[in-house]
Design a protein around this motif. Structure first.
Motif, mmCIF file in Angstrom:
data_model
loop_
_atom_site.group_PDB
_atom_site.id
_atom_site.type_symbol
_atom_site.label_atom_id
_atom_site.label_comp_id
_atom_site.label_asym_id
_atom_site.label_seq_id
_atom_site.Cartn_x
_atom_site.Cartn_y
_atom_site.Cartn_z
ATOM 1 N N CYS A 2 -0.210 1.812 -6.363
ATOM 2 C CA CYS A 2 -1.101 2.821 -5.787
ATOM 3 C C CYS A 2 -0.350 4.021 -5.228
ATOM 4 O O CYS A 2 -0.959 5.014 -4.831
ATOM 5 N N CYS A 3 0.982 3.951 -5.211
ATOM 6 C CA CYS A 3 1.765 5.043 -4.609
ATOM 7 C C CYS A 3 3.140 5.076 -5.257
ATOM 8 O O CYS A 3 4.091 4.495 -4.759
ATOM 9 N N LYS A 36 0.805 -1.222 0.000
ATOM 10 C CA LYS A 36 0.000 0.000 0.000
ATOM 11 C C LYS A 36 0.843 1.280 0.000
ATOM 12 O O LYS A 36 0.333 2.363 -0.273
ATOM 13 N N LYS A 37 2.126 1.161 0.319
ATOM 14 C CA LYS A 37 2.984 2.342 0.352
ATOM 15 C C LYS A 37 4.426 1.919 0.089
ATOM 16 O O LYS A 37 4.767 0.734 0.218
ATOM 17 N N HIS A 39 8.114 0.371 -4.551
ATOM 18 C CA HIS A 39 6.957 1.252 -4.713
ATOM 19 C C HIS A 39 5.785 0.521 -5.364
ATOM 20 O O HIS A 39 5.935 -0.059 -6.443
#
Length: 380
Positions: free
Chosen positions: A327-328, A300-301, A324
């Motif tokens: 989504c980010c 997610k990050k 990475h």
């Protein structure tokens, strides 16, 4: 370190339709402070102004009849810009200025006006959180101006907003100051050096001009895996090890290189792009993951990890990576510190770093690195 914030008004767009500049506004910033120096003029474009443009800036052809043509202010304007870093309020600004100079067959002393690429607008050089701050500050400053419009005012507002949005930046005056700044950093802190201060914390996979990075990544990694095996003494054990290996050999991946050593990061900042100010990022990464516990699909990050499928270069560079997710793409955290290394200091930094044992032969521990170091010592 000097910067020029630059804004123009024109007869219309695009420049290829023969549109011209009718107003220039520029303000100077030195070491993160406005100096009070500015450049401003109105210009006679020798053509009509589109009504849609007049509705924006309020300038009419009648008003410009007695104003000078660009040729009369070109020398003064070039002198004001010199080789300073240009920050433009629009991505069309440099193309219009280049056009005016080319019509007069004049070469600008500013490197950004010699490059073929078009300069980005200020907000496009900032990471997402800084961009939000910049836009909000610009909107607030513009409200204070009570709807008054002008290129000089626009340049001043943009400069103020930019300074508000980049408070995490510090301009370094010499290597001793840099060493003092990082002396109290945590052993787990990561550093990344970039030779151009405008480079963001964005892995190479996501720097492509078009979307569809997932398809490109799948194709590149499929080809890499298929054709690299004859060259490998040891095969990677998982997908992240494959990415690490591909990154090491120059393939665009979703990994971003970091170092635990601020001096190594400083070396990568100073060794290239002599005409650009560089930067060293300090990232307080604390949550390091084990390779076997990272699932790329559910990430997610951006996540920091230490590469187990290492190489002599990774070891020499005290290397680490951030991975990475889709989504980010970019690391964007307010506490990241950014140290700006002015371009004129890069040679002295390289010389000082070599005395600390940081040079091409130690960073790249092979014959290529050794030869590069010898060339540097002899002034090549």
């Amino acid at each position: 370190m000097k910067q020029i914030f630059l804004s123009i008004s024109t007869t219309g767009t695009p420049v290829v339709d023969g549109h011209r500049i009718i107003e220039i506004g520029a303000v100077e910033v030195k070491d993160k402070e406005l100096t009070g120096r500015h450049f401003h003029c109105y210009l006679n474009p020798d053509r009509e102004i589109d009504e849609s443009e007049t509705a924006i800036h309020g300038i009419t052809s009648e008003f410009l009849k007695d104003k000078p043509r660009f040729g009369l202010i070109a020398d003064e304007f070039n002198s004001f810009l010199s080789d300073t870093d240009l920050l433009c309020t629009s991505d069309k600004t440099t193309s219009f200025i280049k056009n005016e100079l080319s019509l007069l067959r004049i070469t600008s002393p500013n490197p950004q006006l010699k490059e073929e690429s078009i300069a980005l607008a200020i907000e496009d050089t900032l990471n997402p959180s800084a961009r939000e701050t910049f836009i909000a500050a610009k909107s607030a400053f513009r409200k204070e101006s009570k709807d008054i419009y002008g290129a000089l005012l626009e340049a001043e507002i943009s400069a103020d907003a930019y300074l508000s949005a980049t408070k995490n930046e510090k301009i370094i005056k010499n290597i001793n100051e840099f060493l003092e700044e990082v002396s109290n950093s945590d052993p787990n802190d990561l550093f990344r050096g970039v030779s151009d201060r405008s480079f963001r914390l964005l892995p190479s996979l996501f720097r492509h001009s078009s979307e569809g990075h997932q398809v490109r990544e799948d194709k590149m990694m499929w080809v890499f895996k298929a054709h690299s095996r004859p060259h490998l003494e040891k095969y990677p054990e998982n997908e992240i090890q494959w990415l690490t290996l591909a990154q090491h050999h120059g393939l665009p991946t979703r990994l971003l290189d970091w170092s635990f050593s601020p001096l190594v990061a400083c070396f990568f900042c100073a060794k290239e792009n002599p005409n650009k100010d560089g930067a060293v990022y300090l990232y307080k990464a604390r949550d390091y993951k084990r390779e076997e516990n990272i699932n790329i699909k559910t990430l997610k990050k951006p996540t920091a990890f230490l590469p187990s499928h290492g190489s002599r270069r990774i070891t020499a560079q005290s290397g680490a990576f951030t991975l990475h997710p889709d989504c980010c793409y970019e690391i964007d955290e307010p506490e990241i510190q950014k140290y700006i290394i002015p371009k004129n200091l890069k040679p002295s930094f390289i010389k000082a770093l070599s005395k600390y044992g940081i040079n091409n032969s130690t960073i790249f521990p092979d014959l290529d690195g050794l030869c590069s170091h010898i060339k540097t010592l002899q002034g090549y």
